[in-house]
Every structure is written in structure tokens, then in C-alpha cells.
Design a protein around this motif. Sequence first.
Motif, PDB file in Angstrom:
ATOM      1  N   ARG A 169       6.594   3.631   4.501  1.00 15.52           N
ATOM      2  CA  ARG A 169       7.335   3.088   5.659  1.00 15.52           C
ATOM      3  C   ARG A 169       8.697   2.568   5.216  1.00 15.52           C
ATOM      4  NH1 ARG A 169       2.681   0.839   7.879  1.00 15.52           N
ATOM      5  NH2 ARG A 169       3.118  -1.095   6.795  1.00 15.52           N
ATOM      6  N   SER A 221       3.121  14.206   4.752  1.00 19.62           N
ATOM      7  CA  SER A 221       3.593  13.227   5.731  1.00 19.62           C
ATOM      8  C   SER A 221       5.086  12.925   5.587  1.00 19.62           C
ATOM      9  CB  SER A 221       2.777  11.937   5.654  1.00 19.62           C
ATOM     10  OG  SER A 221       3.053  11.244   4.462  1.00 19.62           O
ATOM     11  N   THR A 241       0.857  -1.188   0.000  1.00 22.22           N
ATOM     12  CA  THR A 241       0.000   0.000   0.000  1.00 22.22           C
ATOM     13  C   THR A 241       0.886   1.229   0.000  1.00 22.22           C
ATOM     14  OG1 THR A 241      -0.004   0.117   2.412  1.00 22.22           O
ATOM     15  CG2 THR A 241      -1.767  -1.203   1.369  1.00 22.22           C
ATOM     16  N   ARG A 242       0.290   2.368  -0.204  1.00 17.39           N
ATOM     17  CA  ARG A 242       1.064   3.614  -0.128  1.00 17.39           C
ATOM     18  C   ARG A 242       1.720   3.722   1.248  1.00 17.39           C
ATOM     19  NH1 ARG A 242      -2.390   8.676  -0.264  1.00 17.39           N
ATOM     20  NH2 ARG A 242      -2.764   7.915   1.816  1.00 17.39           N
ATOM     21  N   ARG A 243       0.989   3.347   2.275  1.00 16.13           N
ATOM     22  CA  ARG A 243       1.524   3.436   3.641  1.00 16.13           C
ATOM     23  C   ARG A 243       2.747   2.520   3.825  1.00 16.13           C
ATOM     24  NH1 ARG A 243      -2.756   3.038   8.010  1.00 16.13           N
ATOM     25  NH2 ARG A 243      -2.964   5.211   7.431  1.00 16.13           N
ATOM     26  N   SER A 244       2.654   1.274   3.347  1.00 22.58           N
ATOM     27  CA  SER A 244       3.793   0.356   3.515  1.00 22.58           C
ATOM     28  C   SER A 244       4.985   0.808   2.673  1.00 22.58           C
ATOM     29  CB  SER A 244       3.402  -1.089   3.170  1.00 22.58           C
ATOM     30  OG  SER A 244       3.030  -1.226   1.822  1.00 22.58           O
TER      31      SER A 244
END
Length: 159
Positions: free
Chosen positions: A63, A111, A57-60
Amino acid sequence: MSGRRSLVWLGLTPEPERELPRSVAALRAPRRDTAAVPPELADAEHRRVQRLILRGTRRSWLRYLAEVTHLVTAVADGSRPGDRRAALLAGEVVLDHHHMLIGLPGPGYDSTAADRHALEEAVRALRTGTTAGTDRPGTGIPAAVAGAETTHGTARGRA
């Protein structure tokens, strides 16, 4: 892949997938030389990036790039040994990626603001041969102290 999942973050340039695995493997390796990175470490890093792109995902993904940022900044500030050329390449790739996030919907650009700032300083230090946060090559002397030496003609603690 679900039609509901936003994949817009995959529309950025392919450089991270092509250029990060070998450089990141070099930064994770105990040796300092990119040429000495065992192929299996580079292959493992390539598989990790590929998995993130195909199934992540964009989040992973962000990260993972934050991990890379930590490796780059640690080499740049001297708190971790590592191949400075590999750190520079990885830092430039991630910094370019983070700059391009401004054109994508979502909170990605905002972010990554702290990482962008840290990478800008690290890339500058890696390009000039200084330690991040300094402006005197290889000295580790903070810029404010170096400026005081120039202004006053003496280093702190010297007569």
C-alpha cells in the motif's frame, strides 16, 4: 513477531529503506527541490518506512509503495509539481522492487502489475524529459498525435 506471519517480503534488497524516504519526502513537500527538503520531513518519512518494515505486513508495505507510485506518476504526467529527479529515483526503486516480486511466493507480483506498467511509463518519461504518455520532450503531445504530425507533415488544426 509471530512464526505464522510470512516475512518473505522483507528478503528483498535494502534500497527502498535507504533511498525512498528522502525522495518521497521531496515528492510530498511543497517545494520542488530535493536539496530543500527539511530534514524533519525526511526523518518522518524514514520513520514511517522503518515502522512498515519492522511492524508492517506485505499488504501495508505494498500500500505504501502504491502511494509512492501515485506520487511518481503524478509528477511524471505533470498533474503534480515535484522534483523530477526525486520522482525518477523513487520510481526506479519501486519498479525494481516490483520486478523482484516475481521470485517470491504469493500474489505480490500479480497484484502490482498495474503499478509496474504505470511506473515503467513514468520512469521512461522522467528519464527523457517528456510528460508520461507522450514522446515529444516537454510538449504534452500524445504519441499518437505526434506520429500523425510526422506522417502527414502538419499538425492537427494547421493547414
